[in-house]
Design an enzyme around this catalytic site. Structure first.
Site, PDB file in Angstrom:
ATOM      1  CE1 TYR A   1       1.128  -0.207   4.419  1.00 26.03           C
ATOM      2  CE2 TYR A   1       0.056   1.926   4.372  1.00 26.03           C
ATOM      3  CZ  TYR A   1       0.883   1.012   4.999  1.00 26.03           C
ATOM      4  OH  TYR A   1       1.473   1.346   6.196  1.00 26.03           O
TER       5      TYR A   1
ATOM      6  NE  ARG B   1       6.821   4.426   0.313  1.00 24.25           N
ATOM      7  CZ  ARG B   1       6.620   5.253   1.337  1.00 24.25           C
ATOM      8  NH1 ARG B   1       7.625   5.554   2.153  1.00 24.25           N
ATOM      9  NH2 ARG B   1       5.437   5.775   1.556  1.00 24.25           N
TER      10      ARG B   1
ATOM     11  CE  LYS C   1       3.234   3.395   3.254  1.00 22.37           C
ATOM     12  NZ  LYS C   1       3.414   3.412   4.689  1.00 22.37           N
TER      13      LYS C   1
ATOM     14  CD  GLU D   1      10.203   1.805  10.093  1.00 19.15           C
ATOM     15  OE1 GLU D   1      10.127   2.787   9.351  1.00 19.15           O
ATOM     16  OE2 GLU D   1       9.977   0.651   9.698  1.00 19.15           O
TER      17      GLU D   1
ATOM     18  CG  LEU E   1       8.407   2.638   4.486  1.00 13.10           C
ATOM     19  CD1 LEU E   1       7.961   1.376   3.749  1.00 13.10           C
ATOM     20  CD2 LEU E   1       7.191   3.488   4.816  1.00 13.10           C
TER      21      LEU E   1
HETATM   22  N1  PDD Z   1       3.044   5.213   7.341  1.00 18.52           N
HETATM   23  N2  PDD Z   1       7.719   3.875   8.724  1.00 18.52           N
HETATM   24  C1  PDD Z   1       6.543   3.202   8.764  1.00 18.52           C
HETATM   25  C2  PDD Z   1       6.513   1.874   9.425  1.00 18.52           C
HETATM   26  C3  PDD Z   1       5.384   3.766   8.199  1.00 18.52           C
HETATM   27  O1  PDD Z   1       4.233   3.088   8.237  1.00 18.52           O
HETATM   28  C4  PDD Z   1       5.455   5.049   7.613  1.00 18.52           C
HETATM   29  C5  PDD Z   1       4.262   5.705   6.986  1.00 18.52           C
HETATM   30  C6  PDD Z   1       6.696   5.720   7.605  1.00 18.52           C
HETATM   31  C7  PDD Z   1       6.868   7.099   6.991  1.00 18.52           C
HETATM   32  O2  PDD Z   1       6.839   7.032   5.597  1.00 18.52           O
HETATM   33  P1  PDD Z   1       6.342   8.258   4.723  1.00 18.52           P
HETATM   34  O3  PDD Z   1       7.152   9.475   5.150  1.00 18.52           O
HETATM   35  O4  PDD Z   1       6.652   7.876   3.340  1.00 18.52           O
HETATM   36  O5  PDD Z   1       4.888   8.435   5.006  1.00 18.52           O
HETATM   37  C8  PDD Z   1       7.806   5.090   8.150  1.00 18.52           C
HETATM   38  C9  PDD Z   1       1.812   5.631   6.729  1.00 18.52           C
HETATM   39  C10 PDD Z   1       1.590   7.098   6.801  1.00 18.52           C
HETATM   40  C11 PDD Z   1       0.674   4.788   7.268  1.00 18.52           C
HETATM   41  O6  PDD Z   1       0.866   3.579   7.353  1.00 18.52           O
HETATM   42  O7  PDD Z   1      -0.400   5.311   7.577  1.00 18.52           O
END
Ligand code: PDD
Length: 274
Positions: free
Chosen positions: A33, A52, A141, A173, A197
């Site tokens: 996703y 991505r 993801k 993270e 991620l």
């Molecule tokens: N999550 N790490 C994890 C485990 C995440 O699920 C996310 C983002 C990030 C940050 O990635 P980005 O800057 O590309 O949003 C890091 C989304 C927002 C979610 O699952 O709702």
């Protein structure tokens, strides 16, 4: 007002969308996703999110046209009345006739919905430090988020709204975000690996840090580094950059009012929201 959603390219009210229980997303979390934000009806870093998604599809061997994904995400935004918000969009390997771990070539299944959201006034986070109990391909993801879900809800039960994970003492993270911390006027973030991620906000914040010529290092860091940190930040598409006010199970000297955080936040807001 019912939520607007898209299923295999057809936009409809979410209540009208029927998904088979034989979907591999439902049975196996065999799906990947993206969460893509938009502001004043314009996507933020759209192509980077699509890249991505392509990486996640390739690594999981799910065949799906990225052009179809793009068209469907754009259509969902165009058909919505929302100005600011995000789109959640997932691609599963498809719908099977029998439940089997073994997969065969099938038509992918695509589902997304749009949500209204304001990116401003994010409060500082209260965080719990936890073991990273997830699988070993967190660079994908994947919708399999059970490790994150369990740990985040343990944290919620004691009044926290995020977690900070470590694998055998090495910081990885947040539950839904990347982490940065400041020590001795230098900004640090865990380096990219299959344990985290590759966050798009993380990438943008690093660009800002480099543009501003702030002291910066990417590497491998442990819990002791956090204990010495003067500030800790989380970054994500829905959070932007947000400071931590407390790690409930760790003695730290963190201060949510950090000059370096303000510099990065201001540059971030200027870049995306002005
Ligand atoms: N999550 N790490 C994890 C485990 C995440 O699920 C996310 C983002 C990030 C940050 O990635 P980005 O800057 O590309 O949003 C890091 C989304 C927002 C979610 O699952 O709702």
């Amino acid at each position: 007002m019912p939520k607007l959603a898209s299923y295999n390219g057809k936009v409809d009210s979410i209540e009208n969308i029927k998904v088979s229980p034989m979907s591999r997303a439902f049975l196996f979390s065999d799906s990947v996703y993206e969460v893509i934000s938009f502001y004043k009806k314009k996507f933020i870093d759209f192509e980077t999110h699509l890249d991505r998604l392509k990486h996640s599809l390739n690594e999981t061997k799910i065949s799906c046209s990225i052009e179809d994904c793009k068209t469907e995400i754009v259509k969902l935004l165009n058909e919505s009345r929302f100005e600011d918000g995000y789109i959640y969009y997932q691609v599963s390997r498809g719908v099977d006739s029998i439940r089997s771990h073994f997969f065969e070539e099938s038509d992918c299944e695509r589902f997304g919905f749009i949500e209204e959201f304001s990116f401003f006034n994010q409060s500082p986070l209260k965080v719990m430090l936890v073991d990273d109990i997830r699988w070993q391909r967190c660079d994908i993801k994947s919708t399999s988020l059970l490790g994150n879900v369990l740990q985040m809800n343990d944290a919620k039960s004691i009044g926290c709204n995020e977690i900070l994970m470590h694998k055998n003492g090495e910081l990885t993270e947040g539950g839904a975000s990347n982490i940065f911390f400041v020590k001795d006027k230098t900004i640090f973030t865990p380096e990219l690996s299959t344990n985290i991620l590759p966050g798009i906000t993380r990438y943008q914040v690093i660009k800002i840090i480099k543009d501003k010529k702030l002291n910066f290092e990417e590497g491998s860091y442990g819990i002791d580094d956090l204990k010495e940190a003067s500030s800790i930040w989380f970054t994500s598409t829905t959070k932007g950059i947000v400071g931590v006010e407390e790690i409930v199970n760790l003695e730290t000297k963190i201060n949510p009012e950090c000059e370096l955080l303000e510099i990065c936040k201001n540059a971030f807001v200027k870049r995306y929201f002005s």
